[in-house]
Design a protein around this motif. Structure first.
Motif, PDB file in Angstrom:
ATOM      1  N   ALA A 216       7.241   0.558  -8.208  1.00  0.00           N
ATOM      2  CA  ALA A 216       6.050  -0.214  -8.576  1.00  0.00           C
ATOM      3  C   ALA A 216       6.381  -1.693  -8.730  1.00  0.00           C
ATOM      4  O   ALA A 216       5.614  -2.562  -8.303  1.00  0.00           O
ATOM      5  N   ALA A 217       7.531  -1.978  -9.339  1.00  0.00           N
ATOM      6  CA  ALA A 217       7.913  -3.382  -9.523  1.00  0.00           C
ATOM      7  C   ALA A 217       8.157  -4.063  -8.181  1.00  0.00           C
ATOM      8  O   ALA A 217       7.740  -5.207  -7.963  1.00  0.00           O
ATOM      9  N   GLU A 218       8.818  -3.367  -7.261  1.00  0.00           N
ATOM     10  CA  GLU A 218       9.045  -3.932  -5.930  1.00  0.00           C
ATOM     11  C   GLU A 218       7.711  -4.205  -5.228  1.00  0.00           C
ATOM     12  O   GLU A 218       7.502  -5.266  -4.629  1.00  0.00           O
ATOM     13  N   GLY A 219       6.803  -3.231  -5.316  1.00  0.00           N
ATOM     14  CA  GLY A 219       5.504  -3.408  -4.679  1.00  0.00           C
ATOM     15  C   GLY A 219       4.721  -4.565  -5.275  1.00  0.00           C
ATOM     16  O   GLY A 219       4.052  -5.310  -4.553  1.00  0.00           O
ATOM     17  N   LEU A 220       4.800  -4.729  -6.592  1.00  0.00           N
ATOM     18  CA  LEU A 220       4.090  -5.837  -7.247  1.00  0.00           C
ATOM     19  C   LEU A 220       4.598  -7.185  -6.769  1.00  0.00           C
ATOM     20  O   LEU A 220       3.807  -8.097  -6.490  1.00  0.00           O
TER      21      LEU A 220
ATOM     22  N   GLN B 253       0.832  -1.198   0.000  1.00  0.00           N
ATOM     23  CA  GLN B 253       0.000   0.000   0.000  1.00  0.00           C
ATOM     24  C   GLN B 253       0.871   1.254   0.000  1.00  0.00           C
ATOM     25  O   GLN B 253       0.607   2.208  -0.744  1.00  0.00           O
ATOM     26  N   ALA B 254       1.915   1.252   0.828  1.00  0.00           N
ATOM     27  CA  ALA B 254       2.788   2.425   0.899  1.00  0.00           C
ATOM     28  C   ALA B 254       3.562   2.620  -0.400  1.00  0.00           C
ATOM     29  O   ALA B 254       3.747   3.762  -0.860  1.00  0.00           O
ATOM     30  N   THR B 255       4.016   1.533  -1.026  1.00  0.00           N
ATOM     31  CA  THR B 255       4.753   1.675  -2.286  1.00  0.00           C
ATOM     32  C   THR B 255       3.836   2.118  -3.423  1.00  0.00           C
ATOM     33  O   THR B 255       4.296   2.763  -4.366  1.00  0.00           O
ATOM     34  N   THR B 256       2.551   1.774  -3.352  1.00  0.00           N
ATOM     35  CA  THR B 256       1.610   2.298  -4.352  1.00  0.00           C
ATOM     36  C   THR B 256       1.607   3.819  -4.307  1.00  0.00           C
ATOM     37  O   THR B 256       1.706   4.496  -5.343  1.00  0.00           O
ATOM     38  N   LEU B 257       1.517   4.350  -3.113  1.00  0.00           N
ATOM     39  CA  LEU B 257       1.511   5.801  -2.931  1.00  0.00           C
ATOM     40  C   LEU B 257       2.826   6.414  -3.414  1.00  0.00           C
ATOM     41  O   LEU B 257       2.832   7.439  -4.110  1.00  0.00           O
ATOM     42  N   LEU B 258       3.946   5.762  -3.066  1.00  0.00           N
ATOM     43  CA  LEU B 258       5.246   6.309  -3.460  1.00  0.00           C
ATOM     44  C   LEU B 258       5.429   6.250  -4.973  1.00  0.00           C
ATOM     45  O   LEU B 258       5.940   7.202  -5.578  1.00  0.00           O
TER      46      LEU B 258
END
Length: 902
Positions: free
Chosen positions: A607-611, A585-590
């Motif tokens: 985005a890739a890390e968050g995915l 959720q936090a990486t989506t925002l970032l």
């Protein structure tokens, strides 16, 4: 000798030869999974770590992980402090804190990687279907993230064990030839006719071929009786026949031997003195296990009691009556530690008992501190069953459901919620209990793809709760869920009700009230801009949900700098606190903040890390959202196939969950793709459809309107966009931010008479110099350069086009670079042919980009690994691959390419 297993052995030997990776072996009981693990142990030169799941320990937090890692816990000191603390707490080796269960998985990976610097490592996990939930999560998390380190993990489990994306191996039933050879090896004295019957009854199951002959009488072995006993020829699975055979052999033992076996079966404990104490309380001793050893049922050593096969443990329970089982549980309760004692007491408590229920709740609280949510759920659920007070029962059912939801056990959570609700129908619960039950139910509705039902439940919770922080968190979620839902007739009324429930007051109450007012206005179709509302100041430390919303609304304010700082802090806090479950959720925002700020390489990496993490820990809602953001970045890069794949993923997740944001970002991405590839009419049609569709209220569309306006100019229909221009201008002027105002001047220049254009572009570039958004500035330079070439001559155009080309190259915006290069050639500048992957960043993988960016900041490989949940060896591998792509040979040279990585 493993007969008929050539294919399976090839796969396992391939993994051992590679030395890194994971494999899950799935199949029915007795199919030979353990034999394949034993083959791997015999073939490797690596350090072998082993553990076998045991049904009696499935509700003890991290019991299996402790057994697996116990031989190497001396390496804990080498781990990053946060990971070492989490793992010590999980394994009961230190003071437990409220640990994120996935952080234990990271620590497990780090520990195995640390050991692998000395020697390759092979982890063998048998009977994985009986691993406790915390251990299973940690091992699977680590297994999915093995890259360069010489660590291999082989996991064997029954049919139905979730492989969670890891490679699978499914051993086949043995063919007749292999079955004959196996039977001949173990029972060479059987008559041929009897062998044929046994092969038919075993059905290709290796365990059955070994064990069924033990059920044959001496007369049958000599050929006096040709037919098999009824238990062998009944129409039932071969495994059931083996189980019956084990049960009959156990029943033939003495009472003392059976009692001793029962104690060992009910509590997998490797301390023989503990088992001896418990056996003594049922009138037996460890010596009585000798009879069972001679019968081939167990092996006893200093390491404990090992059952010949897990089915033997099951057969022991079948062979002993309830009185014997209860006596064994009581004996064990007096011999084991607190966690085990509570479960053994619960096993013999047949009616509500407040004292035992209290012990189980204390066990649940200890498990929660250690991060074992599956164990928390199990302990709370049994405590609820034994509660004498229905109010306490409802509270405990709710806590059990919440823990199950945290562990991703949604069906179990739904069942537990149903039990809490049934109690609440006949019992008056406290406001706090009703609020918590409503909150858990809301989580289930979100998971089930019914966000507006979640909003209704959150309203119930707000009305029931008297705790202001709890109410504010639920109101923040309710407002966001109402806005993020797919279109529904009740959407606006629910947003209005959320606003009405928002309390008066200064600080956080005022902030929540303002946010929910904005959500309501947006859904109602009102032209919300920064003139419509200002966020009030607030003191204190808001909960995570409100911090997310505060940063999220910066999209409306066009406050990219504030959004970037807030999102970066949120991600950093999640890392520092070990809250991996919050990071997607936090990486989506970032990623959104970085994209809107023109930091495309950084946004792609984020985005890739968050995915990856969202997929690892099972968060499809944020996976879909991130896929939509990634699709936009792919569109800018001109990666059409990747863009469409990501957009499809985002739309699919959105449709399944009635969740608008991911699909909206996917539509925006496809519009940006159309623009970059010169498909201007397609863009206009797409945006027009979207503005009449369910995502029309999403504020992010404002960021695509400049593309829409330019596309209309390029197809010769500028009048088509006057309404869009007017609305965009109102918003840009209301924000007072440099970048939206610069873009406003750019699109006005596209629509203005020739004598006004030069001044508008100059004002736009002056504002860009203040706003520092490289992509939008490059876009302005590109269209200005195009205009200059056509109206003022080639020389004036070149400086703007050259600046645009350099920026687009740094950002990896391939079609934009191509457009700028074409204009430069038309302006008389000779340029070499450019490949479709122009720009160094286009060749770095997202993971490599993340690693390189952190390396530039001075972080060590160990520090980078701790931040990205990778091993130091994997970090080194990424750097090794990235250096030649960037044209550098060492860390010291990275500084000169740092600008390209923003």
């Amino acid at each position: 000798m493993l007969y008929g297993r050539e294919t399976e052995l090839t796969v396992i030997d391939g993994l051992l030869e590679t030395g890194s990776g994971a494999l899950v072996i799935c199949g029915e009981a007795g199919i030979g999974k353990s034999a394949l693990l034993q083959h791997a142990a015999g073939r490797t030169q690596a350090r072998v770590l082993r553990v076998t799941g045991v049904e009696s320990e499935a509700d003890l937090p991290f019991a299996a992980l402790h057994l697996l890692l116990r031989p190497i816990l001396g390496h804990l000191a080498a781990l990053p402090a946060q990971q070492a603390e989490a793992l010590r707490g999980a394994l009961g080796l230190g003071d437990a804190t409220r640990a994120d269960r996935f952080l234990v998985g990271v620590a497990t990976l780090s520990l195995l990687s640390e050991l692998s610097t000395e020697t390759p490592v092979l982890c063998l996990v048998d009977d994985a279907q009986w691993l406790d939930g915390g251990s299973a999560d940690a091992l699977m998390f680590a297994a999915r993230r093995l890259h360069a380190e010489p660590v291999a993990i082989l996991i064997a489990g029954r049919e139905g064990f979730p492989t969670r994306g890891l490679p699978e191996l499914r051993p086949r039933k043995l063919e007749v030839t292999a079955a004959r050879r196996l039977l001949a090896e173990h029972s060479a004295d059987l008559p041929p006719a009897l062998r044929d019957q046994l092969i038919a009854e075993a059905g290709g199951n290796p365990l059955a071929l070994i064990e069924l002959p033990r059920m044959i009488s001496p007369d049958q072995r000599t050929g006096s009786f040709a037919s098999l006993s009824p238990s062998l020829v009944e129409a039932r699975p071969a495994v059931d026949k083996v189980l019956i055979g084990f049960r009959d052999r156990i029943a033939a033992l003495s009472d003392a031997s059976r009692s001793c076996l029962l104690v060992a079966a009910l509590d997998h404990h490797d301390e023989l003195d503990v088992l001896a104490r418990a056996a003594g309380r049922v009138g037996a001793s460890l010596v009585d296990l000798a009879e069972a050893e001679r019968a081939g049922l167990v092996q006893v050593s200093r390491a404990g009691v090992v059952f010949r096969h897990p089915l033997v443990r099951t057969a022991v329970l079948l062979a002993c009556d309830i009185a014997a089982r209860m006596a064994a549980h009581r004996a064990l309760a007096e011999a084991v530690d607190d966690d085990r004692r509570a479960w053994h007491l619960a096993a013999v408590t047949l009616s509500p008992d407040a004292e035992v229920a209290g012990q189980l709740e204390r066990l649940a609280l200890r498990a929660r501190l250690r991060g074992g949510q599956t164990a928390v759920s199990a302990a709370y659920a049994r405590a609820a069953e034994l509660s004498t007070d229905p109010v306490e029962a409802a509270r405990r059912w709710t806590a059990a459901a919440e823990a199950a939801a945290e562990a991703g056990l949604w069906l179990r959570a739904d069942d537990l919620v149903g039990k809490a609700r049934r109690v609440s129908e006949t019992t008056e619960l406290s406001g706090a209990a009703r609020a918590e039950l409503a909150h858990v139910r809301a989580k289930l509705e979100i998971e089930a793809g019914r966000p507006l039902e979640a909003v209704r439940l959150l309203h119930e919770g707000v009305e029931a709760s008297e705790d202001l922080p709890t109410r504010l968190s639920m109101l923040g979620l309710a407002g966001y869920y109402a806005w993020a839902s797919a279109t529904h007739p009740d959407q606006v009324s629910l947003a209005r009700r959320t606003e009405e429930l928002s309390p008066d007051g200064e600080g956080l109450p005022a902030l929540v009230r303002t946010l929910n007012s904005a959500f309501h206005q947006i859904l109602a179709g009102e032209p919300v801009t920064t003139q419509a509302y200002r966020l009030p100041d607030h003191a204190g430390d808001p909960p995570f949900e409100l911090r997310f919303l505060i940063a999220f609304q910066a999209i409306i304010q066009a406050d990219q700098d504030g959004m970037l700082k807030a999102a970066s802090r949120l991600v950093a806090d999640c890392r520092e606190q070990g809250r991996l479950g919050r990071i997607p959720q936090a990486t989506t925002l970032l990623a959104i903040a970085q994209l809107l700020d023109g930091r495309h390489p950084a946004a792609r990496a984020t985005a890739a890390e968050g995915l990856v993490l969202a997929a690892d820990i099972g968060q499809p809602m944020w996976s879909g959202y991130l896929a939509g953001v990634h699709a936009w970045l792919s569109a800018v890069a001109g990666a059409e196939q990747e863009c469409r794949a990501m957009a499809d993923q985002a739309i699919r997740e959105a449709d399944q969950r009635q969740w608008m944001p991911g699909a909206c970002w996917a539509d925006c991405a496809l519009a940006v793709l159309d623009f970059g590839l010169g498909r201007y009419q397609a863009l206009l049609d797409r945006v027009d459809r979207a503005m009449a569709g369910p995502a029309r209220h999403a504020f992010v569309w404002r960021y695509t309107w400049p593309y829409y306006i330019e596309a209309a100019v390029r197809v010769g229909d500028p009048q088509h966009v006057q309404d869009r221009l007017r609305t965009y201008a109102e918003w840009a002027q209301a924000t007072g931010r440099a970048t939206p105002l610069a873009v406003l001047h750019r699109v006005r220049a596209l629509l203005s008479p020739e004598d006004a254009v030069d001044d508008l572009y100059a004002r736009a570039l002056s504002l860009h110099a203040r706003g520092s958004q490289p992509f939008e500035e490059a876009h302005t330079r590109l269209v200005y350069g195009e205009w200059l070439r056509r109206h003022r001559g080639r020389a004036d155009a070149r400086a703007q086009l050259q600046g645009a080309l350099e920026a687009f190259d740094r950002l990896g915006a391939v079609p934009w670079s191509a457009r700028a290069a074409a204009e430069l050639r038309a302006a008389g500048l000779s340029l070499p042919d450019r490949s479709p992957s122009a720009g160094a960043m286009a060749t770095l993988t997202p993971q490599e980009l993340q690693v390189v960016r952190l390396a530039i900041s001075g972080a060590s490989n160990r520090d980078i690994g701790a931040q990205l949940f990778l091993s130091p060896r994997t970090v080194a591998s990424h750097l090794y691959k990235a250096f030649p792509k960037l044209g550098v040979t060492s860390r010291a040279e990275l500084a000169r390419v740092s600008r390209n990585l923003e």
